[in-house]
Design a protein around this motif. Structure first.
Motif, mmCIF file in Angstrom:
data_model
loop_
_atom_site.group_PDB
_atom_site.id
_atom_site.type_symbol
_atom_site.label_atom_id
_atom_site.label_comp_id
_atom_site.label_asym_id
_atom_site.label_seq_id
_atom_site.Cartn_x
_atom_site.Cartn_y
_atom_site.Cartn_z
ATOM 1 N N ASP A 1 -0.508 8.884 7.144
ATOM 2 C CA ASP A 1 0.545 7.132 7.490
ATOM 3 C C ASP A 1 1.651 8.276 8.219
ATOM 4 O O ASP A 1 2.510 7.609 9.383
ATOM 5 C CB ASP A 1 0.909 6.752 6.583
ATOM 6 N N PHE B 1 -0.988 5.685 -6.717
ATOM 7 C CA PHE B 1 -1.290 4.695 -6.751
ATOM 8 C C PHE B 1 -1.130 3.802 -7.064
ATOM 9 O O PHE B 1 -0.550 2.015 -6.321
ATOM 10 C CB PHE B 1 -2.867 5.151 -5.809
ATOM 11 N N ASN B 2 -2.061 3.454 -8.025
ATOM 12 C CA ASN B 2 -1.858 2.069 -9.284
ATOM 13 C C ASN B 2 -0.420 1.907 -9.501
ATOM 14 O O ASN B 2 -0.649 0.435 -9.761
ATOM 15 C CB ASN B 2 -2.529 2.730 -10.770
ATOM 16 N N MET C 1 0.974 -0.786 -0.182
ATOM 17 C CA MET C 1 -0.105 0.188 -0.273
ATOM 18 C C MET C 1 0.834 1.089 -0.341
ATOM 19 O O MET C 1 1.461 1.032 0.484
ATOM 20 C CB MET C 1 -0.723 0.082 0.870
ATOM 21 N N THR C 2 0.574 2.072 -1.360
ATOM 22 C CA THR C 2 0.919 3.133 -0.843
ATOM 23 C C THR C 2 0.760 4.800 -0.094
ATOM 24 O O THR C 2 0.103 4.730 0.696
ATOM 25 C CB THR C 2 0.780 4.122 -2.608
ATOM 26 N N ARG D 1 -7.196 7.068 -2.258
ATOM 27 C CA ARG D 1 -6.710 5.675 -2.404
ATOM 28 C C ARG D 1 -7.497 4.164 -1.913
ATOM 29 O O ARG D 1 -7.633 3.317 -2.286
ATOM 30 C CB ARG D 1 -5.891 5.458 -1.026
ATOM 31 N N THR D 2 -8.171 4.767 -0.861
ATOM 32 C CA THR D 2 -9.914 3.617 -0.318
ATOM 33 C C THR D 2 -10.618 3.423 -1.699
ATOM 34 O O THR D 2 -10.386 1.921 -1.183
ATOM 35 C CB THR D 2 -10.325 5.189 0.639
ATOM 36 N N GLY E 1 1.836 1.171 -7.061
ATOM 37 C CA GLY E 1 2.495 0.566 -6.404
ATOM 38 C C GLY E 1 3.880 1.657 -5.267
ATOM 39 O O GLY E 1 4.471 0.950 -4.990
#
Length: 242
Positions: free
Chosen positions: A31, A220-221, A1-2, A239-240, A223
């Motif tokens: 994060d 995000f795609n 996950m990014t 992201r969700t 990675g």
């Protein structure tokens, strides 16, 4: 996950590099946070982006020429476009570290010593990280790559990452030569190929400053290891959904 790092806190919605901005990053579920440090005349580590207080406060002058007690009198969100916030002081790094005791956020500290030569900055920051036991929660970055190597020599356990804004040939090889585990490129020089090759070679990639939805989706795609954004809440939503 990014991972999602809040740039100067949630700087798109809250006054940058203030406790309000860091609290918002925590609230929305980022994060990590990214912040900038400078040294005062009396050797205190303060959290502010510019070498002067002119842009973000109601004061004037260089951080290096000011004592902490005088900087603390300034209104740190004075020029923020939304006047919805209480008067905030320029935080010290100690203040941020005290707050971090109650969460598990990662903290990316950018040493702002590529313009000003802040003597002893590396030692002060590393000592503070060790005093708080945060060596596994900190990433130290800078445009001054000599400085991050100096940090790594002081404590090899703390992760370092070079910041850069122009094209770098095989940046994963360069990172390895510094002993860095990551690179922090400007998003304009973080192509798909550089991101995937760096990660394949064991180097994390955390581009800055990623604010547009289409940029976030691409990373995000792919990675990508992490993004640094002024809008962590927006990034988390995207992201969700993905």
């Amino acid at each position: 996950m990014t991972l999602i790092f809040a740039h100067r806190g949630s700087a798109g919605t809250h006054p940058e590099n203030t406790m309000d901005a860091f609290l918002e990053a925590e609230r929305v579920g980022a994060d990590g946070i990214e912040l900038d440090v400078q040294l005062t005349k009396d050797g205190e580590v303060v959290v502010i982006h510019d070498e002067t207080v002119d842009r973000t406060t109601n004061g004037k002058g260089y951080i290096k020429d000011s004592h902490l007690k005088d900087l603390r009198k300034l209104h740190a969100n004075y020029t923020f476009k939304k006047k919805l916030f209480n008067k905030h002081k320029i935080p010290t790094l100690i203040e941020v570290f005290d707050w971090m005791k109650n969460n598990s956020l990662v903290c990316n500290i950018e040493l702002k010593n590529s313009i000003m030569d802040y003597e002893g900055m590396e030692e002060k920051v590393i000592t503070m990280i060790n005093d708080y036991g945060y060596s596994d929660r900190i990433i130290i970055s800078s445009f001054n790559h000599y400085s991050i190597v100096a940090c790594s020599r002081l404590d090899p356990m703390i992760e370092i990452a070079p910041l850069y804004s122009t094209g770098l040939y095989m940046p994963w090889v360069y990172a390895q030569s510094l002993g860095a585990k990551g690179i922090h490129p400007n998003k304009k020089v973080a192509s798909d190929e550089i991101i995937t090759e760096s990660i394949r070679n064991g180097i994390c990639v955390r581009p800055y400053t990623v604010n547009k939805a289409h940029q976030m989706k691409r990373l995000f795609n792919l990675g990508c290891s992490a993004i640094v954004t002024d809008y962590p809440e927006k990034a988390i939503k995207i992201r969700t959904e993905l």
